[in-house]
Design an enzyme around this catalytic site. Structure first.
Site, PDB file in Angstrom:
ATOM      1  N   THR A  69      49.171  36.470  47.563  1.00 18.82           N
ATOM      2  CA  THR A  69      48.146  37.349  48.123  1.00 18.82           C
ATOM      3  C   THR A  69      47.669  36.734  49.434  1.00 18.82           C
ATOM      4  OG1 THR A  69      47.492  38.042  45.913  1.00 18.82           O
ATOM      5  CG2 THR A  69      45.944  38.493  47.692  1.00 18.82           C
TER       6      THR A  69
ATOM      7  N   PHE B  22      50.742  42.658  40.761  1.00 21.18           N
ATOM      8  CA  PHE B  22      49.605  43.242  40.044  1.00 21.18           C
ATOM      9  C   PHE B  22      49.628  42.776  38.590  1.00 21.18           C
ATOM     10  CE2 PHE B  22      50.856  46.134  43.461  1.00 21.18           C
ATOM     11  CZ  PHE B  22      49.667  46.260  44.163  1.00 21.18           C
TER      12      PHE B  22
ATOM     13  N   ALA C 128      31.315  46.126  29.363  1.00 17.23           N
ATOM     14  CA  ALA C 128      30.196  45.312  29.861  1.00 17.23           C
ATOM     15  C   ALA C 128      30.263  43.911  29.253  1.00 17.23           C
ATOM     16  CB  ALA C 128      28.870  45.969  29.511  1.00 17.23           C
TER      17      ALA C 128
ATOM     18  N   LYS D 140      38.416  35.567  44.487  1.00 13.85           N
ATOM     19  CA  LYS D 140      39.082  35.196  45.732  1.00 13.85           C
ATOM     20  C   LYS D 140      39.407  36.419  46.584  1.00 13.85           C
ATOM     21  CE  LYS D 140      43.420  33.950  45.418  1.00 13.85           C
ATOM     22  NZ  LYS D 140      44.210  34.856  46.280  1.00 13.85           N
TER      23      LYS D 140
ATOM     24  N   ARG E 250      48.387  40.719  35.271  1.00  9.88           N
ATOM     25  CA  ARG E 250      47.185  40.228  34.600  1.00  9.88           C
ATOM     26  C   ARG E 250      47.550  39.004  33.783  1.00  9.88           C
ATOM     27  NH1 ARG E 250      46.195  45.344  31.060  1.00  9.88           N
ATOM     28  NH2 ARG E 250      48.470  45.096  31.023  1.00  9.88           N
ATOM     29  N   GLU E 251      46.796  37.922  33.983  1.00 11.52           N
ATOM     30  CA  GLU E 251      47.039  36.736  33.168  1.00 11.52           C
ATOM     31  C   GLU E 251      46.830  37.092  31.694  1.00 11.52           C
ATOM     32  OE1 GLU E 251      45.137  33.104  34.387  1.00 11.52           O
ATOM     33  OE2 GLU E 251      45.224  33.706  36.498  1.00 11.52           O
TER      34      GLU E 251
ATOM     35  N   CYS F  27      41.820  35.677  40.682  1.00 12.19           N
ATOM     36  CA  CYS F  27      42.112  36.807  41.575  1.00 12.19           C
ATOM     37  C   CYS F  27      40.867  37.532  42.087  1.00 12.19           C
ATOM     38  CB  CYS F  27      43.025  37.803  40.871  1.00 12.19           C
ATOM     39  SG  CYS F  27      44.690  37.162  40.589  1.00 12.19           S
TER      40      CYS F  27
END
Length: 460
Positions: free
Chosen positions: A122, A169, A281, A292, A171-172, A289
């Site tokens: 990125t 794109f 929530a 940053k 996701r960990e 990510c």
């Protein structure tokens, strides 16, 4: 196809392993000798579900190799992925020195044959042209050193390559799944040859040959210019972060008016224009990510004379949300000095060992400041010994040991394991029967049946 992936963090290693699994010949390059030695032995340096098994399989079928030799990787690859870290600087902008070092190194080793250099990291908007410039500088430096000061780069001597922006794109915790089941593939370049090679590389993913959902239509490919591709990555993460901050703001209002944010989220999530995802929530977003990328986008806008009021507000709401657990503990226990607080989970999300900007760190720091004793149990941190970087917290090896002597338990990370807590046993070990659910993850009814006081986020 022959692929070289430079950098073996979350993005690089997952990308390299998955491309090898779909049939490409992949070399992964990293300058950390110990890390490369570990990977050559078939051990993944990161925790990511399914990654180790795929890695071993690809190595067994001789589709995947690891090296510290950048030259070998550049010579091998038709397509070269730059996948090194771009951590945030104190100013908010991204630190691109690792990208620069790799781009210069690639230039040093370019030696005939067309290459596609892919920005997978990125990077700030506009970095595609910058990377091209650095590669050419590296090429010229190497040939000047070899040929002498008289070397002049001409059209005939110039290396043949193009730069493509191909943001990730992933996701960990679900990175392998996301690779094989992408929502879209974004390719930024004005060169048709480079785009054609990238499409060929990704064709098995586009066709969903390795997908969990093979009957779905082909994966959309978004072909655009370099800057737009880079902006897509930042805009996507900034929107998701803003969506989380929004529902957290709503949760705080729900707390005050007696509404239940989980029901509110369900009600608005059924609207097709909004959707249910990222409306959970809790105690705020963290990880490597969102913080940053949002910060970098704000910084870029500032460089060009624009004030990002909405993104600034999303960041401020998130900062405040990380202290919501402290507020709820104070409401329930009053003075926290001398109290023992147990944290269920430490990582910023489940199914990862990543502690970068995890809300748990803020909670630990604030509890320490207020004089509380902090204990924690995390399925990964406790079992792998990754707690060496944590201070001000006692790491326990089980939920029972965590609960022993506690005045309250706080659910910080929504690991599935915590849905199976032995509440009867835990209640006998605690001083006070209080659970703060920082993710609205636990079963309130079941908890209250065992005599606990349950407190959620935005839930009456």
């Amino acid at each position: 196809m022959r692929v070289c992936v430079i950098g073996t963090g979350y993005v690089g290693l997952v990308t390299g392993v998955c491309l090898a699994h779909i049939g490409h010949d992949v070399i992964c390059v990293d300058n950390n000798e110990e890390k490369v030695k570990l990977m050559k032995q078939g051990q993944s340096p990161i925790y990511e579900p399914g990654l180790s098994e795929l890695m071993l399989s690809c190595m067994k079928h001789e589709k995947l190799n690891f090296t510290t030799d950048l030259g070998a990787g550049v010579n091998h690859g038709e397509i070269l992925f730059i996948a090194v870290g771009t951590p945030a600087l104190p100013t908010g902008e991204s630190d691109t020195r690792y990208v620069e070092a790799v781009a210069r190194g690639i230039g040093n080793y370019l030696n005939g044959g067309y290459k596609v250099i892919v920005n997978k990291s990125t990077v700030p908007i506009g970095s595609g042209d910058w990377v091209r410039m650095i590669v050419l500088e590296g090429f010229k430096e190497k040939h000047t050193a070899t040929v002498g000061e008289g070397f002049t780069m001409t059209e005939n001597s110039m290396p043949e390559f193009d730069v493509v922006s191909n943001p990730e794109f992933l996701r960990e915790g679900t990175a392998v799944y996301d690779t094989f089941n992408p929502d879209r593939i974004v390719l930024g370049s004005s060169n048709e040859k480079a785009i054609a090679l990238m499409k060929e590389l990704y064709q098995p993913l586009v066709d969903r040959t390795f997908s969990d959902h093979p009957d779905l239509p082909p994966v959309p490919i978004v072909v655009t210019d370099l800057s737009s591709a880079e902006m897509i990555k930042y805009a996507a993460n900034a929107f998701l972060a803003t969506k989380i901050s929004f529902i957290n703001e709503v949760a705080n209002i729900c707390d005050r008016v007696g509404a239940d944010v989980t029901q509110v989220a369900k009600g608005i999530g059924l609207d097709s224009r909004i959707g249910p995802k990222f409306l959970q929530a809790g105690i705020g977003w963290g990880g490597s990510c969102f913080p940053k990328d949002v910060s970098a986008l704000i910084h870029t806008a500032h460089d060009y004379g624009y004030e990002t009021e909405l993104l600034n507000a999303a960041v401020n709401v998130n900062k405040r949300q990380k202290s919501i657990v402290i507020e709820k503990l104070q409401q329930e226990l009053k003075i926290l000095k001398g109290k023992v607080i147990g944290l269920l989970g430490l990582t910023f999300k489940p199914d990862t060992d990543d502690m970068r900007d995890a809300p748990a760190l803020n909670i630990i720091q604030e509890l320490n400041r207020l004089g509380a004793k902090v204990k924690a149990y995390d399925p990964i941190v406790s079992q792998t010994g990754l707690s060496h970087g944590l201070s001000g917290v006692v790491i326990e090896s089980s939920t029972e040991m965590l609960a022993d002597g506690c005045d309250a338990l706080v659910l910080v990370t929504d690991w599935q394991e915590f849905l199976k807590l032995d509440l009867e046993k835990i209640s006998k070990l605690m001083k006070n029967h209080l659970i703060i659910d920082g993710r609205n993850f636990l079963d309130k009814t079941a908890i209250e049946k065992t005599g606990f006081r349950y407190v959620g986020i935005g839930k009456s």
